[in-house]
Design an enzyme around this catalytic site. Structure first.
Site, PDB file in Angstrom:
ATOM      1  CB  SER A  91       5.467 -48.147   5.765  1.00  0.00           C
ATOM      2  OG  SER A  91       4.116 -47.833   5.469  1.00  0.00           O
ATOM      3  CG  HIS A 105      -1.068 -50.220   3.849  1.00  0.00           C
ATOM      4  ND1 HIS A 105      -1.525 -50.923   4.956  1.00  0.00           N
ATOM      5  CD2 HIS A 105      -0.101 -49.396   4.305  1.00  0.00           C
ATOM      6  CE1 HIS A 105      -0.861 -50.523   6.025  1.00  0.00           C
ATOM      7  NE2 HIS A 105       0.006 -49.600   5.669  1.00  0.00           N
ATOM      8  CG  ASN A 107       3.667 -50.561   8.831  1.00  0.00           C
ATOM      9  OD1 ASN A 107       3.694 -51.076   9.948  1.00  0.00           O
ATOM     10  ND2 ASN A 107       4.347 -49.469   8.532  1.00  0.00           N
ATOM     11  NE  ARG A 109       3.122 -50.411  13.561  1.00  0.00           N
ATOM     12  CZ  ARG A 109       2.087 -50.933  12.916  1.00  0.00           C
ATOM     13  NH1 ARG A 109       2.227 -51.320  11.658  1.00  0.00           N
ATOM     14  NH2 ARG A 109       0.916 -51.080  13.509  1.00  0.00           N
ATOM     15  CG  HIS A 144      -9.055 -62.022   2.983  1.00  0.00           C
ATOM     16  ND1 HIS A 144      -9.112 -61.627   4.298  1.00  0.00           N
ATOM     17  CD2 HIS A 144      -9.505 -60.968   2.254  1.00  0.00           C
ATOM     18  CE1 HIS A 144      -9.590 -60.396   4.378  1.00  0.00           C
ATOM     19  NE2 HIS A 144      -9.833 -59.971   3.151  1.00  0.00           N
ATOM     20  CG  HIS A 174     -15.010 -39.410   7.786  1.00  0.00           C
ATOM     21  ND1 HIS A 174     -13.944 -40.264   7.921  1.00  0.00           N
ATOM     22  CD2 HIS A 174     -14.879 -38.837   6.564  1.00  0.00           C
ATOM     23  CE1 HIS A 174     -13.197 -40.210   6.830  1.00  0.00           C
ATOM     24  NE2 HIS A 174     -13.742 -39.356   5.987  1.00  0.00           N
ATOM     25  N   GLY A 257       7.800 -36.093  15.025  1.00  0.00           N
ATOM     26  CA  GLY A 257       8.790 -35.300  14.315  1.00  0.00           C
ATOM     27  C   GLY A 257       9.489 -36.050  13.214  1.00  0.00           C
ATOM     28  N   GLY A 258       8.811 -37.031  12.637  1.00  0.00           N
ATOM     29  CA  GLY A 258       9.395 -37.825  11.558  1.00  0.00           C
ATOM     30  C   GLY A 258       9.538 -37.038  10.271  1.00  0.00           C
ATOM     31  NE  ARG A 259      13.738 -37.337   4.292  1.00  0.00           N
ATOM     32  CZ  ARG A 259      13.470 -37.683   3.021  1.00  0.00           C
ATOM     33  NH1 ARG A 259      12.595 -38.651   2.767  1.00  0.00           N
ATOM     34  NH2 ARG A 259      14.087 -37.077   2.029  1.00  0.00           N
TER      35      ARG A 259
END
Length: 299
Positions: A91, A105, A107, A109, A144, A174, A257-259
């Site tokens: 990422s 950006h 990512n 995975r 694109h 929002h 519980g990741g870093r």
């Protein structure tokens, strides 16, 4: 493992290229989860801060295992809720110094979970998107088109599907506005089978430098004033809002519980907020929301 070799190699290639453009160096922070923590695994976080071109550029690799998939990973696969899992990927977010260079950006995975029957289920996700502060049509078109080319060998339906998915996903509900000019996004993807789906994900990851670096080269030396800098920091506030409020990847990392330090590498070094700021009509700042931050077909 083939997948791990791909992800670590991708991180190497991207950070080497970005460092060459910037002239600075990435600091490499290798980490490993301690025994007894919710997740087990390891990774490498690479960060370049205070560079000539990039104010903050973070690119992280991680491979973690856990006993129980968090809710953010199973909203489309309820049958795997609570299953043991492994997650692996790269990422990155690059925040440029010059307001005329957009933030990017990307990512890619892979997740694998073991169902109650013992079956290992693998699926893939990823994509890339562009967030300009001062937009240029040719930059959006180039980005694109590169995304479309990366998916061309995997079915004519992929780019329009993933482009629409990106427009809908990277949207601040929002604020009722997109985060940027979009790109492509896919998640929970396995329809091409394990090998075909992995190959498609690789094509997306491999396209990042081609999609982004020509834009950086075109814009990095444009002169700017404090006005443009102030607007850049104001719009970065929107980036922070999306990542903390809506982003599933951030939620997955924190819920499992990741870093934390690595999960939040996407945050910009500086951002600002202003109460009901309204750009002057006809200004370049007004063009961002009026022309660029609208869902459109760029190619």
């Amino acid at each position: 493992m083939v997948q791990r070799a791909y992800f670590t190699g991708l991180q190497d290639r991207i950070t080497t290229a970005i460092a060459a453009v910037d002239g600075g160096e990435f600091v490499s922070d290798a980490w490993e989860k301690a025994p007894g923590e919710p997740l087990q695994g390891n990774g490498v976080t690479r960060i370049l801060e205070g560079g000539a071109v990039f104010e903050r550029a973070g690119c992280g690799f991680s491979q973690v295992r856990g006993p129980k998939l968090p809710p953010s990973a199973t909203q489309h696969r309820p049958e795997l809720n609570g299953s043991p899992f492994e997650a692996m990927g790269v990422s990155l977010v690059f925040h440029p110094r010059n307001p005329y260079v957009p933030t990017v950006h990307m990512n890619v995975r892979m997740l694998a979970a073991t169902s109650a029957s013992g079956e290992v289920v693998r699926w893939f996700g990823g994509g890339m998107d562009l967030t300009p502060y001062y937009g240029f049509d040719e930059d959006a078109v180039h980005f694109h088109q590169t995304c479309k080319d990366a998916l061309a060998g995997f079915g004519d339906d992929k780019y329009p599907r993933f482009k629409k998915w990106c427009d809908e996903y990277f949207f601040l509900k929002h604020r009722n506005e997109p985060r940027g000019v979009g790109g492509i996004f896919f998640d929970d993807f396995s329809e091409l089978g394990p090998e075909g789906s992995f190959a498609m994900m690789q094509s997306v990851g491999d396209a990042l430098l081609q999609a982004y670096l020509p834009i950086v080269e075109r814009r990095k030396n444009i002169a700017y004033t404090q006005r443009e800098r102030d607007f850049q920091l104001y719009r970065r506030g929107r980036y922070v809002e999306f990542n903390l409020v809506w982003d599933r990847g951030t939620h997955f990392g924190l819920q499992s519980g990741g870093r934390t330090e690595s999960i939040l590498l996407s945050m910009p070094p500086l951002a600002s907020w202003s109460y009901q700021q309204v750009p002057a009509q006809g200004s370049p700042e007004a063009a961002l929301t009026g022309h660029f931050l609208t869902a459109r077909d760029w190619v």
